[in-house]
Design a protein around this motif. Structure first.
Motif, PDB file in Angstrom:
ATOM      1  N   THR A   1     -22.730  47.335 -33.403  1.00 45.12           N
ATOM      2  CA  THR A   1     -23.974  47.061 -32.695  1.00 45.12           C
ATOM      3  C   THR A   1     -24.399  45.614 -32.912  1.00 45.12           C
ATOM      4  O   THR A   1     -23.942  44.940 -33.842  1.00 45.12           O
ATOM      5  N   SER A   2     -25.308  45.158 -32.070  1.00 47.40           N
ATOM      6  CA  SER A   2     -25.970  43.888 -32.335  1.00 47.40           C
ATOM      7  C   SER A   2     -26.961  44.099 -33.476  1.00 47.40           C
ATOM      8  O   SER A   2     -27.239  45.239 -33.877  1.00 47.40           O
ATOM      9  N   LEU A   3     -27.509  43.024 -34.011  1.00 44.14           N
ATOM     10  CA  LEU A   3     -28.470  43.148 -35.100  1.00 44.14           C
ATOM     11  C   LEU A   3     -29.680  43.954 -34.660  1.00 44.14           C
ATOM     12  O   LEU A   3     -30.132  44.863 -35.381  1.00 44.14           O
ATOM     13  N   ASP A   4     -30.218  43.656 -33.484  1.00 46.17           N
ATOM     14  CA  ASP A   4     -31.403  44.372 -33.011  1.00 46.17           C
ATOM     15  C   ASP A   4     -31.111  45.863 -32.827  1.00 46.17           C
ATOM     16  O   ASP A   4     -31.914  46.717 -33.214  1.00 46.17           O
ATOM     17  N   GLU A   5     -29.949  46.196 -32.238  1.00 40.31           N
ATOM     18  CA  GLU A   5     -29.578  47.601 -32.054  1.00 40.31           C
ATOM     19  C   GLU A   5     -29.364  48.288 -33.402  1.00 40.31           C
ATOM     20  O   GLU A   5     -29.769  49.439 -33.597  1.00 40.31           O
ATOM     21  N   GLY A   6     -28.755  47.572 -34.334  1.00 35.58           N
ATOM     22  CA  GLY A   6     -28.518  48.129 -35.657  1.00 35.58           C
ATOM     23  C   GLY A   6     -29.814  48.408 -36.398  1.00 35.58           C
ATOM     24  O   GLY A   6     -29.935  49.416 -37.097  1.00 35.58           O
TER      25      GLY A   6
END
Length: 259
Positions: free
Chosen positions: A219-224
């Protein structure tokens, strides 16, 4: 559980299971039959509420020296596609219970990839990690180009994959591939010690924490961060969360129920 190519010992320590690859003459080469047995064992242990951590090992000479080349040598691309050997790896990846690889000797090709499929690695000083598939005309196919790169970086992974070079246990530790390196006679004890630390934690929290760390690779950082937050909130519906915080306030040791 009765197997031919592995030995399974549930409860070898409190809340810990040991799974040992057992093809010593073949240096624990990962034949299809062994992988099918391994999947069955891992999935069964994952459903056992008493098991909170799994230790996966081979023997002092070899964790696993790779795939069983004799099984693949005469196959074509369609044959390999039909065998679909990597579906077994996907099933192991879905295991919720933390898995620790205890590695001594050779962890090469599929053996290196299997150790990286685990959540942590304890290595003997004799351990050697490598992806030598290039030397037999192919390349890693069970995560060697992906997990290895994420673990040790592009330059080191590229060298190992393109030249087939091995790295020692100390080099693997310095590169961030393994958690600790210990003398050969202590590697299994050290893995059990780490497993006992994991098993002493609330099991549902450990499972969701494992899931969240693994999500960081997909995931991206925001999604994570969103994924992490949802798992964090979910734990507030467990009895162990209530017990853990109450025990902290009361200054006593918590008693985990796995609920």
């Amino acid at each position: 559980m009765d197997f031919q190519h592995i030995i399974v010992t549930p409860g070898i320590k409190p809340h810990i299971a040991l799974v040992q690859l057992n093809r010593p003459k073949e240096l624990n080469a990962l034949c299809l039959a062994l992988m099918q047995e391994l999947v069955s064992a891992i999935e069964a242990l994952d459903q056992d509420e008493d098991i909170r951590c799994i230790v996966l090992t081979g023997n002092q000479r070899a964790f696993a020296a790779g795939a069983d080349i004799k099984e693949m040598a005469g196959k074509g691309s369609i044959d390999m596609l039909k065998v679909d050997q990597f579906s077994n790896w996907e099933r192991i990846k879905r295991c919720k219970t933390p898995i620790i690889a205890a590695v001594s000797g050779f962890a090469l090709g599929g053996g290196c990839e299997l150790s990286m499929l685990c959540d942590m690695i304890v290595a003997s000083e004799t351990a050697k990690f490598g992806q030598p598939e290039i030397k037999i005309g192919v390349m890693p196919g069970a995560g060697g180009t992906q997990r290895l790169t994420r673990a040790i970086g592009k330059a080191r992974a590229m060298e190992m994959v393109l030249t087939g070079a091995f790295i020692s246990a100390k080099e693997a530790y310095a590169a961030g591939l393994v958690n600790k390196v210990v003398p050969a006679e202590l590697y299994l004890d050290a893995a059990f010690e780490l497993a006992q630390s994991v098993a002493a934690m609330p099991p549902i929290a450990a499972q969701l924490a494992k899931e969240s760390v693994l999500a960081a690779f997909n995931t991206s950082l925001d999604e994570g961060l969103v994924f992490e937050r949802k798992n964090f909130y979910a734990l507030f519906s467990t009895e162990d969360q209530k017990e853990g915080m109450k025990a902290f306030v009361e200054k006593r040791k918590p008693e985990w129920q796995g609920k």
